[in-house]
Motif scaffolding. Structure first.
Motif, PDB file in Angstrom:
ATOM      1  N   MET A 165       0.832  -1.206   0.000  1.00 24.86           N
ATOM      2  CA  MET A 165       0.000   0.000   0.000  1.00 24.86           C
ATOM      3  C   MET A 165       0.868   1.259   0.000  1.00 24.86           C
ATOM      4  O   MET A 165       0.637   2.199  -0.753  1.00 24.86           O
ATOM      5  CB  MET A 165      -0.880  -0.025   1.252  1.00 24.86           C
ATOM      6  CG  MET A 165      -1.856   1.104   1.357  1.00 24.86           C
ATOM      7  SD  MET A 165      -2.657   1.110   2.997  1.00 24.86           S
ATOM      8  CE  MET A 165      -3.882  -0.138   2.803  1.00 24.86           C
ATOM      9  N   CYS A 166       1.905   1.235   0.836  1.00 23.87           N
ATOM     10  CA  CYS A 166       2.807   2.391   0.895  1.00 23.87           C
ATOM     11  C   CYS A 166       3.504   2.605  -0.439  1.00 23.87           C
ATOM     12  O   CYS A 166       3.654   3.742  -0.897  1.00 23.87           O
ATOM     13  CB  CYS A 166       3.849   2.202   1.996  1.00 23.87           C
ATOM     14  SG  CYS A 166       3.163   2.291   3.648  1.00 23.87           S
ATOM     15  N   TYR A 170       0.990   4.043  -2.822  1.00 23.68           N
ATOM     16  CA  TYR A 170       0.715   5.435  -2.455  1.00 23.68           C
ATOM     17  C   TYR A 170       1.820   6.338  -2.958  1.00 23.68           C
ATOM     18  O   TYR A 170       1.588   7.397  -3.529  1.00 23.68           O
ATOM     19  CB  TYR A 170       0.581   5.597  -0.935  1.00 23.68           C
ATOM     20  CG  TYR A 170       0.511   7.054  -0.560  1.00 23.68           C
ATOM     21  CD1 TYR A 170      -0.704   7.727  -0.581  1.00 23.68           C
ATOM     22  CD2 TYR A 170       1.664   7.779  -0.277  1.00 23.68           C
ATOM     23  CE1 TYR A 170      -0.775   9.084  -0.305  1.00 23.68           C
ATOM     24  CE2 TYR A 170       1.608   9.127  -0.004  1.00 23.68           C
ATOM     25  CZ  TYR A 170       0.391   9.775  -0.012  1.00 23.68           C
ATOM     26  OH  TYR A 170       0.339  11.118   0.242  1.00 23.68           O
ATOM     27  N   ASN A 171       3.047   5.905  -2.684  1.00 25.75           N
ATOM     28  CA  ASN A 171       4.193   6.714  -3.026  1.00 25.75           C
ATOM     29  C   ASN A 171       4.227   7.047  -4.511  1.00 25.75           C
ATOM     30  O   ASN A 171       4.418   8.202  -4.906  1.00 25.75           O
ATOM     31  CB  ASN A 171       5.455   5.946  -2.638  1.00 25.75           C
ATOM     32  CG  ASN A 171       6.619   6.861  -2.501  1.00 25.75           C
ATOM     33  OD1 ASN A 171       7.071   7.416  -3.499  1.00 25.75           O
ATOM     34  ND2 ASN A 171       7.082   7.054  -1.288  1.00 25.75           N
TER      35      ASN A 171
END
Lengths: 335, 335
Positions: free
Chosen positions: A84-85, A88-89
């Motif tokens: 997820m990170c 997102y990034n």
DNA sequence: CTGAAAGCGCTTACAG
DNA sequence: CTGAAAGCGCTTACAG
């Protein structure tokens, strides 16, 4: 009173359309006008209302990340959040926002996805592998909606996905063991029906075979991936009349139990027995000695998913269906 | 062509305003009309365009969750994601969406928050304690923007926050130890400057004192919260001429090292020495024997944050500044 | 190169 | 109880 595009137009002595064009970098604007508009924007400290932009453009610049978000998910499945990170990034770097969506409360399969698409509250959807099912797949494909599945869907379809090459991970495991001279090896896998476990096992066994060291059936174990089972299975392996030279565990939880069994048997790693497992998380960082692992960079998988999404949105005719990322070996003290 | 409110109006033979009122449950609509409209909605399979609603209403029904979303955050800080899940759950149950926002790329402190507020892309903002700073606090307070900080901000302000009562957790630890008859105890804490560690220690020492068992200074240790330091400090404690009856560690990482030291010293838990630590994650679930812990329900903290946010939005004059949640004891095999 | 005008799809005073 | 009309703050053909 918030500043609007009209205030800027008045301040700069131009029309609102001109301000809009400056904002959107149209090439037809004269440099002089552009400068005046920019000065007005600066002076009034104007920032466009995202809601209005989204409405007028008919695009949200928002991507939904669909997954399970129940209590304890973070502990049971930190990988998912690392993905997820990564996503997102990549998305935020291209001025997209990312909204979370939980699937666990759907009473009818796929209802949250249908709703998502009909309310037009996102431009695309990234779906964690655990959250995909045939009903969602059908909705998405029928509407030709921009999507990326994280992890191979597990059934054939026209869905787009990213995944790590798990068979290659198994291959790397075998290659490493053989290079170190460990040729008689037991493999402790997860459930027979688990696709990921199957791929790792397939890659591992296949490569061992190619090297000329076929792993006999009685050295291939299946389990429910509990630490307890890793422990018991390993004890059994260690008490064979002819002990293998090494053990490979399909996951971290099994590895915790396996290493405990090895330690209790008074054997030294890697002198008496070599050990390798998959994934650097969640436990191999704190187990002592630190085991050699074949790791997958799940954050990078998220990044790739985000990147593929953006390229799809920028170029809807893009035909790429999948990305596959590559696992790496992290050598520890057990091989 | 997507179905719009106009299509529904035509189908039902009413005006768009009437459809809108039905959609928003106005009480002034006659039951007969409402039924006709609902039938039309059903027939056309109409779902309002979320972008248009948001624009017309000047509210997004979206909350931003502000935090750090870098690589490995999920492993280093699963608590944060569990909080996130709790907040999501509460928000989505009230028809709010939740968007993620990373703070780690801000070159100017607080710029992402300023931008968030000026673009009006959310109705409120939930900020993880690690992501709050004076600059963000100022922006939020000046604009009187709906917000909740997760964890006490660490500085006095008019900010709203939720937190667990960490001093109470320390109190519970002391109470449990004394009840079990362990009265001479060593405490291994984190860094002296760490507020959470300080609170736990304060609660623990205070309660021990109240019970009449003051913990002497030479039994209070500070550390950088590594497993290694937990190990070394515990060895030191165990080799004192007069060994304490129990050890309390301020966190899981210390606990891993501490229990290893106890095991290596040939002592039996809890017969020879009792042991207690704080938090059920990330390691106490797999350490053997399973230690008694004082746990905080971080998911619930997220839920409370979401709940407080919703109440603030529904009732902007609400003056509540903080929620405090209560820790619980989970008995293991070490006390 | 610039601007007037229509439009995105809803909500909401206001009039009746 | 219902509807006509203005408005939310932008974008984008289109005309000039």
């Amino acid at each position: 009173m918030p500043i609007t595009i009209n205030d800027v137009a008045k301040e700069a002595g131009v029309s609102t359309s001109t301000v809009s064009k400056v904002l959107n970098n149209w090439t037809t604007i004269s440099p002089a006008t552009a400068t005046r508009v920019h000065q007005a924007i600066e002076k009034l400290n104007y920032i466009p209302n995202a809601r209005a932009v989204s409405f007028a453009r008919k695009s949200t610049k928002n991507i939904v990340f669909l997954t399970y978000l129940e209590k304890d998910s973070a502990y049971l499945n930190p990988h998912m959040f690392d993905i997820m990170c990564g996503a997102y990034n990549e998305l935020s770097g291209h001025d997209y926002t990312m909204t979370l969506q939980d699937i666990s409360k759907d009473t009818v399969k796929g209802e949250s996805v249908s709703r998502l698409l009909s309310t037009k509250s996102c431009d695309g959807i990234i779906i964690h592998g655990s959250a995909i099912n045939a009903s969602i797949a059908e909705t998405i494909i029928k509407q030709n909606f921009p999507h990326i599945i994280i992890g191979h869907p597990g059934f054939e379809s026209r869905l787009c996905w990213v995944d790590t090459n798990h068979a290659l991970a198994g291959h790397l495991a075998a290659q490493h063991m053989v290079e170190r001279g460990y040729t008689s090896i037991a493999f402790i896998g997860g459930q027979k029906t688990d696709e990921l476990s199957f791929q790792r096992q397939k890659g591992f066994l296949g490569t061992m075979y190619q090297y000329g060291y076929q792993v006999p059936d009685e050295r291939i174990f299946y389990s429910n991936s509990t630490s307890e089972e890793g422990y018991l299975t390993t004890l059994k392996i260690l008490h064979e009349s002819k002990r293998p030279r090494g053990i490979v565990c399909e996951n971290n939880t099994l590895a915790v139990g396996a290493m405990k069994a090895i330690e209790q048997s008074g054997l030294t790693l890697p002198k008496d027995i070599a050990f390798l497992t998959f994934d650097a998380y969640p436990y191999t960082q704190i187990i002592d000695p630190k085991p050699t692992v074949i790791d997958i960079n799940v954050y990078d998988m998220g990044v790739q998913a985000g990147n593929m999404m953006i390229r799809k949105l920028e170029n809807p005719s893009l035909l790429v269906q999948s990305y596959t990322t590559i696992p790496v070996i992290l050598e520890g003290q057990t091989t």
